[in-house]
Each structure stands twice: as structure tokens, then as C-alpha cells.
Design a protein around this motif. Structure first.
Motif, PDB file in Angstrom:
ATOM      1  N   MET A  19       0.771  -1.466   0.082  1.00 38.39           N
ATOM      2  CA  MET A  19       0.484   0.122   0.030  1.00 38.39           C
ATOM      3  C   MET A  19       0.256   0.959  -0.260  1.00 38.39           C
ATOM      4  O   MET A  19       0.516   2.305  -0.742  1.00 38.39           O
ATOM      5  N   ARG A  20       1.606   1.233   1.122  1.00 42.24           N
ATOM      6  CA  ARG A  20       2.906   2.498   0.887  1.00 42.24           C
ATOM      7  C   ARG A  20       3.613   2.400  -0.447  1.00 42.24           C
ATOM      8  O   ARG A  20       3.410   3.751  -1.226  1.00 42.24           O
ATOM      9  N   ASP A  21       3.862   1.517  -1.251  1.00 42.01           N
ATOM     10  CA  ASP A  21       4.476   1.882  -2.481  1.00 42.01           C
ATOM     11  C   ASP A  21       3.669   1.989  -3.389  1.00 42.01           C
ATOM     12  O   ASP A  21       3.725   3.609  -4.208  1.00 42.01           O
TER      13      ASP A  21
ATOM     14  N   LEU B  49     -15.453   6.885  -9.188  1.00 44.24           N
ATOM     15  CA  LEU B  49     -16.306   7.859  -9.540  1.00 44.24           C
ATOM     16  C   LEU B  49     -17.437   9.187  -8.529  1.00 44.24           C
ATOM     17  O   LEU B  49     -17.717   9.870  -8.125  1.00 44.24           O
ATOM     18  N   LYS B  50     -18.326   7.468  -7.767  1.00 40.61           N
ATOM     19  CA  LYS B  50     -19.192   7.830  -6.658  1.00 40.61           C
ATOM     20  C   LYS B  50     -18.344   8.238  -5.620  1.00 40.61           C
ATOM     21  O   LYS B  50     -18.788   9.707  -4.673  1.00 40.61           O
ATOM     22  N   ASN B  51     -17.211   8.337  -5.645  1.00 36.29           N
ATOM     23  CA  ASN B  51     -16.110   8.282  -4.307  1.00 36.29           C
ATOM     24  C   ASN B  51     -15.730  10.158  -4.969  1.00 36.29           C
ATOM     25  O   ASN B  51     -15.502  11.189  -3.837  1.00 36.29           O
ATOM     26  N   MET B  52     -15.345   9.493  -5.783  1.00 35.45           N
ATOM     27  CA  MET B  52     -15.204  11.581  -6.183  1.00 35.45           C
ATOM     28  C   MET B  52     -15.795  12.973  -6.008  1.00 35.45           C
ATOM     29  O   MET B  52     -15.858  13.804  -5.502  1.00 35.45           O
TER      30      MET B  52
ATOM     31  N   GLY C  54      -3.803   6.939   2.174  1.00 34.50           N
ATOM     32  CA  GLY C  54      -4.979   7.869   1.200  1.00 34.50           C
ATOM     33  C   GLY C  54      -6.230   7.421   0.394  1.00 34.50           C
ATOM     34  O   GLY C  54      -5.397   8.099  -0.877  1.00 34.50           O
ATOM     35  N   PHE C  55      -5.265   6.609   0.499  1.00 38.29           N
ATOM     36  CA  PHE C  55      -6.299   5.795  -1.026  1.00 38.29           C
ATOM     37  C   PHE C  55      -7.605   6.885  -1.289  1.00 38.29           C
ATOM     38  O   PHE C  55      -8.631   6.718  -0.190  1.00 38.29           O
ATOM     39  N   ARG C  56      -7.769   6.957  -2.546  1.00 36.98           N
ATOM     40  CA  ARG C  56      -9.509   7.661  -3.403  1.00 36.98           C
ATOM     41  C   ARG C  56     -10.478   6.767  -2.289  1.00 36.98           C
ATOM     42  O   ARG C  56     -12.069   6.927  -2.311  1.00 36.98           O
ATOM     43  N   TYR C  57     -10.513   5.054  -3.412  1.00 33.33           N
ATOM     44  CA  TYR C  57     -11.089   4.336  -3.230  1.00 33.33           C
ATOM     45  C   TYR C  57     -10.467   2.751  -2.894  1.00 33.33           C
ATOM     46  O   TYR C  57      -9.891   2.650  -3.279  1.00 33.33           O
ATOM     47  N   CYS C  58     -10.835   2.063  -1.868  1.00 32.14           N
ATOM     48  CA  CYS C  58     -10.604   0.754  -1.901  1.00 32.14           C
ATOM     49  C   CYS C  58     -11.770  -0.038  -1.383  1.00 32.14           C
ATOM     50  O   CYS C  58     -13.090  -0.131  -0.479  1.00 32.14           O
ATOM     51  N   ALA C  59     -11.706  -0.855  -2.304  1.00 29.18           N
ATOM     52  CA  ALA C  59     -12.817  -2.320  -2.657  1.00 29.18           C
ATOM     53  C   ALA C  59     -12.079  -2.877  -2.054  1.00 29.18           C
ATOM     54  O   ALA C  59     -11.523  -3.344  -2.272  1.00 29.18           O
ATOM     55  N   SER C  60     -13.093  -3.582  -1.136  1.00 34.06           N
ATOM     56  CA  SER C  60     -12.352  -4.306  -0.357  1.00 34.06           C
ATOM     57  C   SER C  60     -13.331  -5.897   0.443  1.00 34.06           C
ATOM     58  O   SER C  60     -13.900  -5.659   1.309  1.00 34.06           O
TER      59      SER C  60
ATOM     60  N   ASP D 128       2.810   5.792  -2.410  1.00 32.97           N
ATOM     61  CA  ASP D 128       3.454   6.662  -3.032  1.00 32.97           C
ATOM     62  C   ASP D 128       3.518   6.994  -4.907  1.00 32.97           C
ATOM     63  O   ASP D 128       4.690   8.093  -5.146  1.00 32.97           O
ATOM     64  N   ASN D 129       3.748   5.974  -5.793  1.00 36.06           N
ATOM     65  CA  ASN D 129       3.370   5.961  -6.806  1.00 36.06           C
ATOM     66  C   ASN D 129       2.298   6.719  -7.423  1.00 36.06           C
ATOM     67  O   ASN D 129       1.772   6.877  -8.434  1.00 36.06           O
ATOM     68  N   GLY D 130       1.230   7.253  -6.539  1.00 38.11           N
ATOM     69  CA  GLY D 130       0.049   7.986  -7.329  1.00 38.11           C
ATOM     70  C   GLY D 130      -0.925   7.166  -7.438  1.00 38.11           C
ATOM     71  O   GLY D 130      -1.955   7.466  -8.162  1.00 38.11           O
ATOM     72  N   VAL D 131      -1.307   5.594  -6.929  1.00 38.18           N
ATOM     73  CA  VAL D 131      -2.002   5.188  -7.020  1.00 38.18           C
ATOM     74  C   VAL D 131      -3.415   5.852  -6.527  1.00 38.18           C
ATOM     75  O   VAL D 131      -2.982   6.067  -5.240  1.00 38.18           O
ATOM     76  N   ASP D 132      -4.604   5.875  -6.588  1.00 37.82           N
ATOM     77  CA  ASP D 132      -5.877   6.093  -6.421  1.00 37.82           C
ATOM     78  C   ASP D 132      -7.129   5.051  -5.381  1.00 37.82           C
ATOM     79  O   ASP D 132      -7.663   5.371  -4.601  1.00 37.82           O
TER      80      ASP D 132
END
Length: 107
Positions: A15-17, A83-86, A62-68, A20-24
Motif C-alpha cells: 500500500m505504501r508503494d 467516480l461515486k467517491n469523487m 490516502g487512497f481515494r477508494y478501496c474495495a475490500s 507513493d506512486n500516485g495510485v488512487d
């Protein structure tokens, strides 16, 4: 996919990696052995643990969305939920700005 023998620190490092590389968006799902020729399941992750990973992904990394969840797959409505989260985030920001402007107009 979870359940292949990864440690909590492995998941956090990933998750950190990603963060750190801009994954949302990140997804966590249960690995299910498709056939006997494939790797066996090492662990069945509980629904509660999936929820813990969702909260940590969004609040700590800080992920904008996580499906888990156990049945989530990488494409699991990811675009729709993102998109819904945005939209929800934009609405919160708009509401906060309107409240701040209302406070200023009272003064």
C-alpha cells in the motif's frame, strides 16, 4: 489477492508503494484456488479483516477508494465506485466551502 501467505507488513509495504506512486484506487479480495494445478489457499481472510484493510487504505495511506472483501476482484466496479467517491468528495468540499462563506457573511 489475499490468502496466499502474505503478512500484514507485506500488505502495508505494498500500500505504501502504491500510494507513493500516485495510485488512487486499491482492491483487496480473497484468492481462490481455480484448480488443483494452482497454488493452494493459505488463509481465508475474515470480512472484519477486509474492513480493517479498507479503513487503513483510505485513512492511513490516502487512497481515494478501496474495495475490500472476500469476493472483490481487481475490476470490481472500480470505475463506478471511484467516480461515486469523487462526487461525494467534491460535494463535501462544496458544502464545507458554503458553510465557511455563510460564517463569514454573519460576521
Amino acid at each position: 489477492m489475499l490468502g496466499l501467505g502474505e503478512s500484514d507488513e507485506d500488505i502495508r509495504a505494498t500500500m505504501r508503494d502504491l500510494s507513493d506512486n500516485g495510485v488512487d484506487v486499491v482492491t483487496f479480495g480473497q484468492y481462490l484456488q481455480p484448480s488443483r494445478r494452482h497454488l493452494p489457499v493459505k488463509e481465508y481472510v475474515t470480512p472484519e479483516k477486509y474492513e480493517e484493510w479498507r479503513v487503513e487504505a483510505e485513512e492511513v495511506y490516502g487512497f481515494r477508494y478501496c474495495a475490500s472483501g472476500p469476493l472483490v476482484r481487481s475490476s470490481y466496479k472500480a470505475g463506478e465506485f471511484f467516480l461515486k467517491n469523487m462526487v461525494r468528495e467534491h460535494e463535501r468540499e462544496r458544502k464545507k466551502k458554503a458553510e465557511e462563506e455563510a460564517k463569514l457573511s454573519v460576521v
